[in-house]
Design a protein around this motif. Structure first.
Motif, PDB file in Angstrom:
ATOM      1  N   LEU A 352       0.835  -1.213   0.000  1.00  0.00           N
ATOM      2  CA  LEU A 352       0.000   0.000   0.000  1.00  0.00           C
ATOM      3  C   LEU A 352       0.863   1.252   0.000  1.00  0.00           C
ATOM      4  O   LEU A 352       0.576   2.233  -0.695  1.00  0.00           O
ATOM      5  CB  LEU A 352      -0.896   0.002   1.242  1.00  0.00           C
ATOM      6  N   VAL A 353       1.916   1.226   0.814  1.00  0.00           N
ATOM      7  CA  VAL A 353       2.874   2.327   0.910  1.00  0.00           C
ATOM      8  C   VAL A 353       4.266   1.716   0.797  1.00  0.00           C
ATOM      9  O   VAL A 353       4.426   0.498   0.965  1.00  0.00           O
ATOM     10  CB  VAL A 353       2.702   3.081   2.251  1.00  0.00           C
ATOM     11  N   PRO A 354       5.289   2.509   0.522  1.00  0.00           N
ATOM     12  CA  PRO A 354       6.634   1.932   0.326  1.00  0.00           C
ATOM     13  C   PRO A 354       7.141   1.103   1.499  1.00  0.00           C
ATOM     14  O   PRO A 354       7.863   0.117   1.299  1.00  0.00           O
ATOM     15  CB  PRO A 354       7.504   3.181   0.099  1.00  0.00           C
ATOM     16  N   GLN A 480      -9.364  -8.622   0.195  1.00  0.00           N
ATOM     17  CA  GLN A 480      -8.602  -7.381   0.326  1.00  0.00           C
ATOM     18  C   GLN A 480      -9.181  -6.466   1.402  1.00  0.00           C
ATOM     19  O   GLN A 480      -8.933  -5.262   1.389  1.00  0.00           O
ATOM     20  CB  GLN A 480      -8.578  -6.647  -1.031  1.00  0.00           C
ATOM     21  N   PHE A 481      -9.964  -7.016   2.348  1.00  0.00           N
ATOM     22  CA  PHE A 481     -10.645  -6.169   3.329  1.00  0.00           C
ATOM     23  C   PHE A 481      -9.669  -5.289   4.112  1.00  0.00           C
ATOM     24  O   PHE A 481      -9.917  -4.097   4.323  1.00  0.00           O
ATOM     25  CB  PHE A 481     -11.465  -7.019   4.312  1.00  0.00           C
ATOM     26  N   GLY A 482      -8.555  -5.858   4.580  1.00  0.00           N
ATOM     27  CA  GLY A 482      -7.590  -5.078   5.351  1.00  0.00           C
ATOM     28  C   GLY A 482      -7.058  -3.894   4.563  1.00  0.00           C
ATOM     29  O   GLY A 482      -6.980  -2.766   5.067  1.00  0.00           O
ATOM     30  N   LEU A 486      -7.727   0.270   5.179  1.00  0.00           N
ATOM     31  CA  LEU A 486      -6.603   1.200   5.284  1.00  0.00           C
ATOM     32  C   LEU A 486      -6.597   2.236   4.165  1.00  0.00           C
ATOM     33  O   LEU A 486      -6.051   3.335   4.327  1.00  0.00           O
ATOM     34  CB  LEU A 486      -5.287   0.423   5.280  1.00  0.00           C
ATOM     35  N   SER A 487      -7.215   1.910   3.035  1.00  0.00           N
ATOM     36  CA  SER A 487      -7.233   2.817   1.887  1.00  0.00           C
ATOM     37  C   SER A 487      -8.324   3.877   1.977  1.00  0.00           C
ATOM     38  O   SER A 487      -8.412   4.754   1.115  1.00  0.00           O
ATOM     39  CB  SER A 487      -7.428   2.011   0.588  1.00  0.00           C
ATOM     40  N   GLN A 488      -9.162   3.788   3.033  1.00  0.00           N
ATOM     41  CA  GLN A 488     -10.269   4.724   3.174  1.00  0.00           C
ATOM     42  C   GLN A 488      -9.763   6.165   3.372  1.00  0.00           C
ATOM     43  O   GLN A 488      -8.647   6.385   3.857  1.00  0.00           O
ATOM     44  CB  GLN A 488     -11.142   4.326   4.365  1.00  0.00           C
ATOM     45  N   PRO A 495      -7.794   4.764  -2.473  1.00  0.00           N
ATOM     46  CA  PRO A 495      -8.652   3.653  -2.916  1.00  0.00           C
ATOM     47  C   PRO A 495      -8.148   2.951  -4.174  1.00  0.00           C
ATOM     48  O   PRO A 495      -8.463   1.789  -4.400  1.00  0.00           O
ATOM     49  CB  PRO A 495     -10.006   4.335  -3.158  1.00  0.00           C
ATOM     50  N   GLU A 496      -7.359   3.656  -4.977  1.00  0.00           N
ATOM     51  CA  GLU A 496      -6.847   3.045  -6.207  1.00  0.00           C
ATOM     52  C   GLU A 496      -5.812   1.960  -5.925  1.00  0.00           C
ATOM     53  O   GLU A 496      -5.457   1.179  -6.822  1.00  0.00           O
ATOM     54  CB  GLU A 496      -6.239   4.129  -7.110  1.00  0.00           C
ATOM     55  N   ARG A 497      -5.358   1.831  -4.656  1.00  0.00           N
ATOM     56  CA  ARG A 497      -4.318   0.867  -4.319  1.00  0.00           C
ATOM     57  C   ARG A 497      -4.842  -0.330  -3.517  1.00  0.00           C
ATOM     58  O   ARG A 497      -4.064  -1.075  -2.931  1.00  0.00           O
ATOM     59  CB  ARG A 497      -3.189   1.556  -3.537  1.00  0.00           C
ATOM     60  N   VAL A 498      -6.154  -0.524  -3.509  1.00  0.00           N
ATOM     61  CA  VAL A 498      -6.732  -1.656  -2.784  1.00  0.00           C
ATOM     62  C   VAL A 498      -6.221  -2.983  -3.337  1.00  0.00           C
ATOM     63  O   VAL A 498      -5.837  -3.885  -2.591  1.00  0.00           O
ATOM     64  CB  VAL A 498      -8.278  -1.612  -2.827  1.00  0.00           C
ATOM     65  N   ASP A 499      -6.182  -3.117  -4.643  1.00  0.00           N
ATOM     66  CA  ASP A 499      -5.707  -4.354  -5.276  1.00  0.00           C
ATOM     67  C   ASP A 499      -4.184  -4.301  -5.384  1.00  0.00           C
ATOM     68  O   ASP A 499      -3.625  -3.432  -6.055  1.00  0.00           O
ATOM     69  CB  ASP A 499      -6.334  -4.508  -6.666  1.00  0.00           C
TER      70      ASP A 499
END
Length: 529
Positions: A352-354, A480-482, A486-488, A495-499
């Protein structure tokens, strides 16, 4: 305005009489509903399978979400899959052998299935010392613990009638449990329901504090219900409204009714579970958490049989290629940033993040619950190091595990901005509600291994503020719930990084980030301090 109170129905032994039960429930729903939940104690199943087959096929409709306890008789074990939190059919869920949780409504329910074991071994319809300690130890030393809203047991507690009216009906005192009494004393339920004896008995409410020497607490109400469809027309269904303890004004909560009595359960002055006879077993079911030494000088906890010098076992082997066993050729070793004795850390693929990383066992273990003590202890050490690492950067950290459709334990570690830390729990709860997922808050000092049985699928998350959230997966679950939570917008707002597949970098980019993380983390890595 959000409705604070819940309307709940509780049934005694159903005994397989599903038509009679659900016909009565439907009638009550029409007249006094809608009710939110039906709780069943005692024997849910009987000797006739025909009505159950009609339930499973949908011929008999279950009109309300129904939670049931586990079997009390060996012949009923065939109906249970063995996994806690399993939906047996539409609208009927098996709670499990024992547990305690908080629902999204705030309602706290503790439960214990089966009957107290009378021997040294524990059968599939019995509970033992471990079950008692799993419910009581996590809260016994917590000064902030007030109690639970509801306690469900099939077996009666010993001595419940003390200071109250005598029990009218068959004398089944020999089958009652001191363990259940101890659990009720420690958990302080506002309502305690049970079945099995076939007796309708509503005890006067009792105090959970000593007058003058302790601050006032709420009262407890013990209620036993008769069997469904009993010929004596005794009460088998109880309806009530309850506002969750966590949402009640403290002054209102501790109000004492005029008919309140002293607590019937005597606190144990001897916490050791010592039984020299069958008679003693029925009255001395307590626990001793003092550290002692065995003959070899190793420390152990009396009564548990668990030694800190636990014998090393060969880890279970994967059934096929595993991308996370460190010795596996499938592992992308350029992502590894720290290696301990039993655990290693690696960058998450498509993070999600580096600085999104994974905590992973070096050997093959499926989940935290199934992992041995040494694995769990090193996980905690890595979590502590990572918290310090991210705190120095002005960040909080969320840990989560999805034990569903995975074969290797993976704890996701995702840092979040400091100004979002206080909102993390609410964002997860809101996301769960939007996905129709029951996410429960469990006590901060609880051990997941004591709540979830080995093999049961679950989602588990630890918030930066210490809250622990649990969802016990019964059928489907968004994989991908977690990441979605976190992407909220309230947290990472991406949100574009959920997958994760949309976030995969090139190997060179991954290697560069891993090298940077490894360098920065080294001063916090306990392997180098």
């Amino acid at each position: 305005m959000e409705r604070q109170s819940l309307k709940i129905l509780v049934s005694g032994d159903v005994g397989g009489q599903f038509t009679a039960l659900f016909k009565r429930v439907s009638s009550i729903q029409k007249k006094n509903g809608p009710f939110d939940l039906l709780l069943c104690v005692g024997d849910f199943f009987g000797t006739n399978d025909e009505e159950w087959e009609d339930i499973v096929s949908g011929s008999i409709k279950v009109p309300i979400s129904t939670l049931i306890l586990g079997p009390n008789k060996p012949e009923h074990t065939k109906y249970f899959s063995g996994k806690d939190g399993t939906e047996l059919c539409e609208n009927i869920t098996y709670l499990g052998s024992r547990g305690m949780f908080t629902g999204s409504s705030g309602l706290q329910i503790a439960y214990l299935s089966g009957v107290e074991s009378s021997g040294s071994t524990c059968g599939p319809t019995e509970f033992d010392l471990e079950a008692v300690t799993s419910l009581t130890v996590p809260v016994a030393g917590d000064s902030k613990f007030k109690g639970v809203d509801i306690l469900l047991t099939s077996q009666w507690p010993v001595g419940v009638e003390k200071y109250a009216d005598d029990i009218q009906g068959a004398d089944n005192s020999a089958t009652r449990s001191a363990a259940v009494a101890e659990i009720a004393r420690v958990l302080r339920p506002r309502y305690h329901f049970c079945g099995l004896d076939g007796i309708h008995y509503e005890r006067h409410p009792y105090r959970n504090h000593q007058v003058l020497s302790e601050s006032a607490r709420h009262v407890s109400r013990f209620i036993s219900l008769s069997k469904v469809g009993n010929s004596q027309k005794k009460k088998f269904l109880y309806a009530f409204s309850i506002t969750p303890l966590s949402k009640m004004d403290s002054v209102e909560l501790i109000k004492q009714p005029q008919d309140v009595t002293e607590c019937p359960y005597k606190p144990s002055s001897n916490l050791a579970y010592t039984s020299n006879s069958k008679e003693e077993q029925s009255t001395q079911f307590f626990y001793d958490m003092t550290v002692k030494k065995d003959n070899s000088g190793q420390k152990r906890k009396s009564g548990s049989g668990d030694y800190s010098g636990e014998r090393k076992r060969k880890p279970p082997q994967p059934t096929g290629p595993c991308w996370f066993c460190l010795g596996s050729p499938q592992v992308e070793k350029h992502l590894v940033v720290s290696v301990g004795t039993e655990i290693y850390i690696a960058l998450a693929k498509g993070g999600l993040v580096p600085d999104h990383v994974l905590i992973l066992p070096i050997g093959h273990h499926q989940s935290i619950v199934s992992a041995p003590t040494d694995i769990q202890e090193e996980i905690i050490k890595y979590q502590s190091s990572l918290k310090k690492f991210f705190k120095a950067q002005g960040k909080g950290v969320v840990f989560f595990e999805r034990n569903f459709r995975t074969q290797h334990l993976q704890i996701q570690v995702v840092p979040i901005p400091e100004d979002t830390i206080i909102d993390a729990k609410d964002v997860f709860m809101d996301c769960a509600e939007g996905s129709s997922i029951e996410l429960y808050e469990i006590p901060k000092h609880s051990d997941l291994k004591q709540i979830v049985p080995v093999g049961a699928p679950y989602f588990y998350a630890e918030m930066p503020t210490g809250e622990k959230l649990l969802h016990r997966i019964s059928k489907s679950f968004p994989l991908q719930f977690g990441r979605e939570a976190l992407s909220q917008p309230g947290l990472l707002n991406m949100p574009e990084r959920v997958d994760w597949k949309n976030c995969v970098l090139s190997k060179d980019e991954e290697s560069e980030i891993a090298a940077s993380f490894k360098t920065d983390f080294r001063q916090y890595d306990f392997n180098f301090t």
